[in-house]
Write a protein that holds these residues in place. Sequence first.
Motif, PDB file in Angstrom:
ATOM      1  N   MET A 144       0.826  -1.202   0.000  1.00 43.68           N
ATOM      2  CA  MET A 144       0.000   0.000   0.000  1.00 43.68           C
ATOM      3  C   MET A 144       0.864   1.258   0.000  1.00 43.68           C
ATOM      4  O   MET A 144       0.573   2.219  -0.687  1.00 43.68           O
ATOM      5  CB  MET A 144      -0.917  -0.010   1.224  1.00 43.68           C
ATOM      6  N   ILE A 145       1.936   1.259   0.766  1.00 41.02           N
ATOM      7  CA  ILE A 145       2.840   2.411   0.850  1.00 41.02           C
ATOM      8  C   ILE A 145       4.213   1.995   0.312  1.00 41.02           C
ATOM      9  O   ILE A 145       4.806   1.038   0.796  1.00 41.02           O
ATOM     10  CB  ILE A 145       2.974   2.929   2.292  1.00 41.02           C
ATOM     11  N   ARG A 146       4.707   2.725  -0.686  1.00 39.98           N
ATOM     12  CA  ARG A 146       6.011   2.441  -1.273  1.00 39.98           C
ATOM     13  C   ARG A 146       7.075   3.300  -0.595  1.00 39.98           C
ATOM     14  O   ARG A 146       6.791   4.416  -0.162  1.00 39.98           O
ATOM     15  CB  ARG A 146       6.026   2.739  -2.771  1.00 39.98           C
ATOM     16  N   PRO A 147       8.328   2.787  -0.522  1.00 37.20           N
ATOM     17  CA  PRO A 147       9.423   3.646  -0.040  1.00 37.20           C
ATOM     18  C   PRO A 147       9.790   4.672  -1.104  1.00 37.20           C
ATOM     19  O   PRO A 147      10.181   4.309  -2.221  1.00 37.20           O
ATOM     20  CB  PRO A 147      10.563   2.648   0.212  1.00 37.20           C
ATOM     21  N   TRP A 190      11.670  13.185  -3.989  1.00 37.87           N
ATOM     22  CA  TRP A 190      10.574  12.934  -4.934  1.00 37.87           C
ATOM     23  C   TRP A 190       9.225  13.226  -4.294  1.00 37.87           C
ATOM     24  O   TRP A 190       8.291  13.693  -4.978  1.00 37.87           O
ATOM     25  CB  TRP A 190      10.628  11.495  -5.432  1.00 37.87           C
ATOM     26  N   LEU A 191       9.087  12.955  -3.017  1.00 39.77           N
ATOM     27  CA  LEU A 191       7.820  13.257  -2.346  1.00 39.77           C
ATOM     28  C   LEU A 191       7.556  14.762  -2.334  1.00 39.77           C
ATOM     29  O   LEU A 191       6.422  15.212  -2.590  1.00 39.77           O
ATOM     30  CB  LEU A 191       7.854  12.710  -0.920  1.00 39.77           C
ATOM     31  N   ALA A 241      -0.772  13.921  -5.653  1.00 36.07           N
ATOM     32  CA  ALA A 241       0.380  14.165  -4.773  1.00 36.07           C
ATOM     33  C   ALA A 241       0.909  12.883  -4.154  1.00 36.07           C
ATOM     34  O   ALA A 241       2.116  12.748  -3.916  1.00 36.07           O
ATOM     35  CB  ALA A 241      -0.004  15.159  -3.678  1.00 36.07           C
ATOM     36  N   ILE A 242       0.031  11.914  -3.872  1.00 31.28           N
ATOM     37  CA  ILE A 242       0.470  10.661  -3.226  1.00 31.28           C
ATOM     38  C   ILE A 242       0.530   9.505  -4.214  1.00 31.28           C
ATOM     39  O   ILE A 242       0.664   8.352  -3.795  1.00 31.28           O
ATOM     40  CB  ILE A 242      -0.466  10.303  -2.063  1.00 31.28           C
ATOM     41  N   SER A 243       0.431   9.792  -5.502  1.00 34.31           N
ATOM     42  CA  SER A 243       0.383   8.704  -6.485  1.00 34.31           C
ATOM     43  C   SER A 243       1.669   7.887  -6.509  1.00 34.31           C
ATOM     44  O   SER A 243       1.629   6.671  -6.708  1.00 34.31           O
ATOM     45  CB  SER A 243       0.104   9.277  -7.876  1.00 34.31           C
ATOM     46  N   ARG A 244       2.813   8.519  -6.316  1.00 32.76           N
ATOM     47  CA  ARG A 244       4.073   7.773  -6.279  1.00 32.76           C
ATOM     48  C   ARG A 244       4.229   7.034  -4.949  1.00 32.76           C
ATOM     49  O   ARG A 244       4.776   5.937  -4.900  1.00 32.76           O
ATOM     50  CB  ARG A 244       5.263   8.717  -6.473  1.00 32.76           C
TER      51      ARG A 244
END
Length: 396
Positions: A1-4, A9-10, A62-65
């Motif tokens: 669900m959450i990638r490093p 980049w964030l 914004a949170i797609s990556r």
Amino acid sequence: MIRPVSRTWLIVDVVGSVLGLLITLPLSFVFSASMLSPWVQPEWLSASVLVIVAVAMWGAAAISRLSPPLALAIAWAAAAIQMAAGLPPLAFDIAVFPVLFATGAWGSRRLLWWGGASALGGGVVAGLYIALLQLSSVITSDGLLNAAARVSMIAVLAATSIGFALVIAWGSGLLWRSVANGRQTRLAQLQAEASAAEEAERVRIARDMHDIVAHSLAVVIAQADGARYAAAAKPELAQEAMVTIAQTARAALSDVRMLLTQLRHRQGDGPQPTLADLETLFAQVRQAGIEPRVTVDPMPPGEPPGSIQLAVYRILQEALTNALRHGEGDVDVRLSWWADRADVEVRNRVATAPSGPTGGHGLVGMRERAQLVGGTLNAQREGGFFVVRATLPIGA
């Protein structure tokens, strides 16, 4: 669900989404004219819904990556609210493109296909929704049959154009994914090749170290034993033995330093022994108390390749070391230089009780020496003798 995801980049994604919101939100109010939604009244409530949907869309971008599945879910929820409120397609809807790109680039395998289905399904839903918004005005201006035809055409055109744009966004992410996987595969291949090269270098240095140290120590031990027994009766022999020990130790120390330098600085192979150094090798064995009876027949027809000369030297060095440590009496050495190969044979008598040298690093090293030049080596007991035979091919 959450990638490093790296902080850089964030930050880029968040700043880019904020800029996208600041640009597209005013444009959305301008293009929506005076009546924001025919289904939500009063007008300020419709404007509030528009702002909420725009913030949700760009928040998903914004949170797609960081979390592609969560971003896709938020984008679909925002689109559902927008359609439920009757808001037309507006400028902030372009935020769905980076979301679909993220599903193709960084999503799991299941999310990858969910993103593709969302691109196709989203185009169809958007086309039908746009046709529904145009339905009332079309029916008023045209008859029922003409209105149905126009609405169907609007739905097909809108679904085709919007679906094509969404599929391009998702496909771009899929292409990015393929490029990244190829880069990782290439990096893994380079790392594997580097590891294999380092392992081969360690094996080579270990083999050279064993050949040098084992032979030198065998000569030193034999000379030291002889000097101890000869010291009382013939001091001059003890003096000669000590000279031989010193010379052998200095030569071994020089070779070891060269190998350690190669290991530390990854330099070239450096100078390697050749056939011209065989006489020095035989002299060391002779001084240790064993007479090598050397036969060369036929003689080399020309200058053998350097790799063949090195292999012959190292094989003879290890075979003579084994004879010095485990054998009894003198050693027979035979070299046969043919046009297409070199044959090496070393034969020495061994004690009856011990089995003689049948394994260990020395025999493994000799076999590796032969295999490196495409040859073969066999070492075994034959009656009361231990025989080493090697065949080394010589290229054109």
